[in-house]
Design a protein around this motif. Structure first.
Motif, short mmCIF file in Angstrom:
data_model
loop_
_atom_site.label_atom_id
_atom_site.label_comp_id
_atom_site.label_asym_id
_atom_site.label_seq_id
_atom_site.Cartn_x
_atom_site.Cartn_y
_atom_site.Cartn_z
N ASP A 157 61.43 -94.34 -52.13
CA ASP A 157 61.69 -94.27 -50.70
C ASP A 157 61.01 -93.04 -50.13
OD1 ASP A 157 63.35 -96.58 -50.26
OD2 ASP A 157 64.91 -95.56 -51.40
N GLY A 158 60.01 -93.26 -49.26
CA GLY A 158 59.33 -92.15 -48.61
C GLY A 158 60.22 -91.53 -47.53
N LEU A 159 60.24 -90.22 -47.47
CA LEU A 159 61.17 -89.50 -46.59
C LEU A 159 60.50 -88.87 -45.38
CD1 LEU A 159 63.28 -87.73 -49.36
CD2 LEU A 159 63.82 -89.84 -48.14
N GLU A 160 59.20 -89.06 -45.23
CA GLU A 160 58.50 -88.39 -44.13
C GLU A 160 57.92 -89.43 -43.17
OE1 GLU A 160 56.05 -85.06 -45.08
OE2 GLU A 160 56.86 -84.97 -47.11
N ARG A 161 58.46 -89.42 -41.95
CA ARG A 161 58.05 -90.38 -40.95
C ARG A 161 56.57 -90.21 -40.60
NH1 ARG A 161 62.15 -89.85 -36.99
NH2 ARG A 161 60.97 -88.21 -35.96
N GLY A 162 55.85 -91.34 -40.65
CA GLY A 162 54.42 -91.32 -40.36
C GLY A 162 53.55 -90.90 -41.51
N VAL A 163 54.16 -90.48 -42.60
CA VAL A 163 53.40 -90.00 -43.77
C VAL A 163 53.59 -90.93 -44.96
CG1 VAL A 163 53.09 -88.09 -45.41
CG2 VAL A 163 53.56 -87.62 -42.99
N ASN A 164 54.85 -91.26 -45.27
CA ASN A 164 55.12 -92.11 -46.43
C ASN A 164 56.34 -93.00 -46.26
OD1 ASN A 164 57.37 -90.45 -46.81
ND2 ASN A 164 56.40 -89.25 -48.44
N ASN A 165 56.89 -93.08 -45.04
CA ASN A 165 58.15 -93.80 -44.85
C ASN A 165 58.00 -95.32 -44.99
OD1 ASN A 165 56.74 -93.48 -42.23
ND2 ASN A 165 58.43 -94.74 -41.45
N LYS A 166 56.77 -95.83 -45.08
CA LYS A 166 56.56 -97.26 -45.29
C LYS A 166 56.40 -97.62 -46.77
CE LYS A 166 54.37 -98.10 -40.80
NZ LYS A 166 53.15 -98.61 -40.11
N ALA A 167 56.73 -96.68 -47.64
CA ALA A 167 56.51 -96.91 -49.07
C ALA A 167 57.19 -98.17 -49.57
CB ALA A 167 56.99 -95.69 -49.87
N ARG A 168 58.43 -98.38 -49.17
CA ARG A 168 59.16 -99.55 -49.69
C ARG A 168 58.56 -100.85 -49.15
NH1 ARG A 168 64.47 -100.77 -52.18
NH2 ARG A 168 64.63 -98.54 -52.63
N GLU A 169 58.24 -100.91 -47.88
CA GLU A 169 57.67 -102.15 -47.35
C GLU A 169 56.25 -102.38 -47.86
OE1 GLU A 169 55.92 -101.97 -43.05
OE2 GLU A 169 57.73 -100.74 -43.01
N ARG A 170 55.55 -101.32 -48.23
CA ARG A 170 54.21 -101.45 -48.81
C ARG A 170 54.26 -101.82 -50.29
NH1 ARG A 170 50.83 -96.29 -48.42
NH2 ARG A 170 49.25 -97.72 -49.24
N GLY A 171 55.44 -101.72 -50.90
CA GLY A 171 55.55 -101.97 -52.33
C GLY A 171 54.99 -100.84 -53.17
N ILE A 172 55.09 -99.61 -52.66
CA ILE A 172 54.63 -98.45 -53.41
C ILE A 172 55.72 -98.06 -54.41
CG2 ILE A 172 53.90 -96.04 -53.29
CD1 ILE A 172 51.93 -98.10 -52.09
N VAL A 173 55.43 -98.25 -55.68
CA VAL A 173 56.41 -98.02 -56.75
C VAL A 173 55.72 -97.29 -57.90
CG1 VAL A 173 57.65 -100.13 -56.13
CG2 VAL A 173 55.91 -100.21 -57.94
N MET A 174 56.52 -96.77 -58.79
CA MET A 174 55.99 -96.21 -60.03
C MET A 174 56.03 -97.31 -61.09
SD MET A 174 57.08 -92.79 -62.17
CE MET A 174 56.29 -91.69 -60.97
N HIS A 175 54.89 -97.55 -61.74
CA HIS A 175 54.83 -98.60 -62.75
C HIS A 175 53.83 -98.23 -63.83
CE1 HIS A 175 50.91 -100.16 -61.41
NE2 HIS A 175 51.35 -100.07 -60.16
N ALA A 176 53.88 -98.96 -64.92
CA ALA A 176 52.95 -98.77 -66.04
C ALA A 176 51.62 -99.43 -65.72
CB ALA A 176 53.54 -99.37 -67.31
N ALA A 177 50.54 -98.89 -66.30
CA ALA A 177 49.21 -99.51 -66.15
C ALA A 177 48.34 -99.15 -67.34
CB ALA A 177 48.56 -99.05 -64.85
#
Length: 235
Positions: A157-177
């Protein structure tokens, strides 16, 4: 040199017996309202136990630790774990750190990807927008674990409006690669890149995700965005 600030630290340690942490953070969102926050950060930095790992840079640690304490005051961070990602560094270096703030020691130091439109070897362009395939900077809290196309993954969950607050809707997650590995670097001269997610080595992903899940603090640093000098950030 990471010890160049030691004389200054020692001077202040002998000059002041305590640091009032409550005065280090502004209710308006500025992380640095007086020098005590920076002094405390440098002091903590000198006390960090590296174990077999390296330390993060002093700049990234200073900004991370001050935000960490503010988020704790707001009740947004529940765990004494701080994760720092330093996107000022080459993707060919281990630029993710997991730090136990109680034991004051580095638990993990490893590779982490940036988005494919954020840069080649070095990260230099960031976005909060959908389909940008770019990384977002700033402070996050870790959320729940789920099993997706990359296996065990961690929502952020991004905590900064306009910077990263769309992380969840963008599907920005930590995952293996698989592309986050020494072998990929040797074959391609740089680490692999994601669609904006901070992807980590497959063999370490379960351990790291378990360490940092459920409301710990994650900070993605780059010098293009600084929290010093009265720069206001709404969390």
């Amino acid at each position: 040199m990471k010890y160049r600030f030691l004389p200054l630290v020692l001077f202040f340690l002998f000059s002041f017996t305590t640091i009032d942490r409550s005065k280090s953070f502004s209710s308006k969102g500025s992380y640095f309202t007086d020098s005590s926050a920076e002094i405390e950060a440098v002091t903590l930095y000198q006390q960090l136990k590296e174990n077999q790992f390296s330390l993060p840079t002093l700049n990234s640690f200073t900004e991370a630790i001050t935000g960490f304490y503010q988020l704790k005051e707001k009740g947004l961070v529940k765990k004494e774990i701080l994760t720092i990602i330093d996107f000022s560094l080459s993707s060919n270096t281990k630029r993710l750190w997991v730090i136990d703030m109680v034991a004051q020691q580095v638990l993990m130091n490893t590779y982490v990807s940036h988005g494919k439109n954020t840069g080649e070897e070095f990260a230099n362009s960031f976005s909060n927008e959908n389909s940008s395939f770019k990384s977002s900077l700033g402070f996050y809290t870790t959320a729940e674990i789920y099993n997706g196309k990359h296996g065990m993954s961690l929502k952020l969950d991004g905590l900064e409006r306009g910077v990263n607050n769309k992380a969840r809707e963008r599907g920005i997650v930590m995952h293996a690669a698989d592309y986050v590995s020494d072998n990929f670097i040797k074959s391609n001269k740089r680490l692999g890149r994601s669609q904006g997610c901070p992807a980590i080595p497959s063999e370490l992903a379960p351990q790291i995700i378990e360490m940092i899940k459920d409301k710990s603090c994650l900070f993605i640093y780059h010098p293009s965005r600084t929290y010093k000098g009265g720069n206001k950030v709404v969390l």
